[in-house]
Structures are given as C-alpha cells and as structure tokens.
Design a protein around this motif. Structure first.
Motif, mmCIF file in Angstrom:
data_model
loop_
_atom_site.group_PDB
_atom_site.id
_atom_site.type_symbol
_atom_site.label_atom_id
_atom_site.label_comp_id
_atom_site.label_asym_id
_atom_site.label_seq_id
_atom_site.Cartn_x
_atom_site.Cartn_y
_atom_site.Cartn_z
ATOM 1 N N ASN A 75 -4.235 -5.405 -7.368
ATOM 2 C CA ASN A 75 -3.940 -5.615 -5.826
ATOM 3 C C ASN A 75 -3.071 -3.939 -5.649
ATOM 4 O O ASN A 75 -3.252 -3.651 -4.575
ATOM 5 N N TYR A 76 -2.447 -3.522 -6.792
ATOM 6 C CA TYR A 76 -1.829 -2.311 -6.507
ATOM 7 C C TYR A 76 -2.550 -1.172 -6.819
ATOM 8 O O TYR A 76 -3.046 -1.062 -8.002
ATOM 9 N N MET A 77 -2.742 -0.327 -5.784
ATOM 10 C CA MET A 77 -3.464 1.015 -6.322
ATOM 11 C C MET A 77 -2.684 2.237 -5.505
ATOM 12 O O MET A 77 -1.970 2.281 -4.551
ATOM 13 N N TYR A 78 -2.887 3.529 -6.149
ATOM 14 C CA TYR A 78 -2.080 4.634 -6.086
ATOM 15 C C TYR A 78 -3.160 5.708 -5.740
ATOM 16 O O TYR A 78 -4.009 6.061 -6.420
ATOM 17 N N ILE A 82 -2.631 -3.273 3.487
ATOM 18 C CA ILE A 82 -0.922 -2.645 3.517
ATOM 19 C C ILE A 82 -1.249 -1.405 2.761
ATOM 20 O O ILE A 82 -1.538 -1.356 1.549
ATOM 21 N N THR A 83 -0.456 -0.346 3.202
ATOM 22 C CA THR A 83 -0.563 0.908 2.856
ATOM 23 C C THR A 83 0.821 1.411 2.965
ATOM 24 O O THR A 83 1.340 1.034 3.981
ATOM 25 N N ASP A 84 1.217 2.510 2.160
ATOM 26 C CA ASP A 84 2.592 3.068 2.625
ATOM 27 C C ASP A 84 2.344 4.522 1.860
ATOM 28 O O ASP A 84 1.717 4.652 1.065
ATOM 29 N N LEU A 120 3.161 11.353 -6.067
ATOM 30 C CA LEU A 120 2.511 10.029 -5.500
ATOM 31 C C LEU A 120 2.222 10.449 -4.160
ATOM 32 O O LEU A 120 3.428 10.951 -3.139
ATOM 33 N N ILE A 121 1.182 10.221 -3.327
ATOM 34 C CA ILE A 121 0.817 10.619 -1.987
ATOM 35 C C ILE A 121 0.899 9.303 -1.181
ATOM 36 O O ILE A 121 1.528 9.170 -0.079
ATOM 37 N N TYR A 122 0.306 8.288 -1.706
ATOM 38 C CA TYR A 122 -0.082 6.977 -0.949
ATOM 39 C C TYR A 122 -0.203 5.979 -1.846
ATOM 40 O O TYR A 122 -0.660 6.036 -2.939
ATOM 41 N N TYR A 123 0.207 4.743 -1.548
ATOM 42 C CA TYR A 123 -0.047 3.472 -2.521
ATOM 43 C C TYR A 123 -0.328 2.431 -1.522
ATOM 44 O O TYR A 123 -0.055 2.409 -0.212
ATOM 45 N N SER A 124 -0.858 1.049 -2.225
ATOM 46 C CA SER A 124 -1.328 0.000 -1.457
ATOM 47 C C SER A 124 -0.716 -1.247 -2.383
ATOM 48 O O SER A 124 -1.176 -1.025 -3.604
#
Lengths: 114, 108
Positions: free
Chosen positions: A30-33, A54-56, A45-49
């Motif tokens: 589920n978690y990706m970076y 859902i992204t942040d 870290l640029i973005y993660y999900s």
C-alpha cells in the motif's frame, strides 16, 4: 517476483521539458515513496502514497507531481525540468505498516537536466 | 520536525579495522530503525531494529538500538574492501526518513 521496477534507468532532459518517471511494484504494497538522492547525500522524500487515490507531500515536493490510480503504479511527474532536479530518483514500497517492515527499492533513475 | 543524524559523514580505514557508525534520531511515532548499504545503485537492506538492547548480527556486521537515548550503532569488524559503501540509517515513523549517510572507504 519483480519487486519494484523503475523506468527509465537514465534520462537527459533539456530545461523546461517534462517527463514521467515510472514506478511499479508487484507485491501489493500500500505504501509507496519517491526519493531523490543528490551526489554524496542521503535520500530526501519527495512524495509518498498510503494507498490508491491518496498522496501527500514529503520534504522536497516542489517541481514534482504524483498520482496513484492503482496499488501497483506510482508515477512521478516533472512538468518544467530545471537543472536543480538533476539527481538520482528512487522509488520504494513498504511490505507492511506495523512495526516489522522494510522498504524495497527500485534500481533508480539517473536524471540529468541540461 | 523528524530528523536523522549520522556520524561520521565520511570514514577511511584499512582492511582489518573495526568501525562503528552512529545514527541518532528525533522522531514522532517511532516504529522501527533501519540500516541500509548503498554501493552503486539502490540501497540494500541490512537490519531492522524495533526493540532496545537487542543486537542484530549478520556475519561481521552488527547493530543495536537504544530507544531511550534515541540512537543506534552499526559495527563492522575485520573490515574488507568490499565493505566500502555509503551506510544509510533510516527511521520508519510517519514516513521513511533517511539520514545523510556515512561514506566508508576501506583501503587494502
């Protein structure tokens, strides 16, 4: 089991061009970076999900965009490439969200903006 | 702000020496602390630490975590030239956050 796959491995862009760095994982994580690594530095870290849809933002999101329409794919978009975005980009995914987890990395994309 | 600090940033030793790499962190929602070795490409996983005082070992490498003092160390005994790499410490809390890495060079 392919793990985390990034494409392309290398790319040269001209200033102002755009491109998408692809990242796919086949582990149902589920978690990706997305990270970038500048020469001699650690990963930032640029973005993660945390899941599809859902992204942040991470530490250094300016100049980048992401989307997460499926669990497997987490592309990173550069809209107007700048020399400051010359870096090596790594995509990672996490096996679990509890205490016992590790990050699996793609092999990286070396991007040069000239 | 969550933060990971590693020291030294660079280290040069000779084969056979023992080295200790340090990692300290200030984080919220701590879940685990991880060590990675990075040579030419992507980081490769070494250890994951979640509990204080329990040493993890793999061959000549070992690591331990002190959650009270918020630090971890990575020891490499009888170093070899193949140990030359960047060693990254990362914590997993809200996200994975990496330290700047320690660049280790082992000379023959």
């Amino acid at each position: 089991n392919a793990g985390v796959t990034q494409t392309p491995k290398f790319r040269i862009l001209k200033i102002g061009q755009s491109m998408t760095l692809q990242c796919t994982q086949d582990m149902n994580h589920n978690y990706m970076y997305w990270y970038r690594q500048d020469p001699g530095m650690g990963l930032k870290l640029i973005y993660y999900s945390v899941g599809a849809g859902i992204t942040d933002k991470g530490e250094v999101p300016n100049g980048y965009n992401v989307s997460r329409s499926t669990t497997e794919d987490f592309p990173l978009r550069l809209e107007l490439a700048a020399p400051s975005q010359t870096s090596v980009y790594f995509c990672a995914s996490i096996r679990g969200t509890g205490m016992n987890t590790e990050a699996f990395f793609g092999q990286g994309t070396r991007l040069t903006v000239v | 702000e969550d933060k990971v600090v590693q020291s030294p940033l660079s280290l040069v030793v000779h084969e056979g020496d023992t080295v200790t790499l340090n990692c300290s962190y200030e984080v919220t929602n701590f879940r685990s602390l991880l060590w990675y070795k990075q040579e030419k490409k992507a980081p490769t996983f070494l250890f994951m630490l979640t509990s204080s005082g329990i040493e993890k070992k793999s061959g000549r490498l070992s690591s331990i975590l002190d959650k009270k003092e918020l630090f971890s160390i990575l020891n490499i005994t009888a170093t070899q030239t193949g140990d030359s790499a960047i060693y990254l410490c990362a914590y997993y809390g809200q996200n994975f956050v990496f330290g700047p890495g320690t660049r280790l060079s082992v000379l023959p």
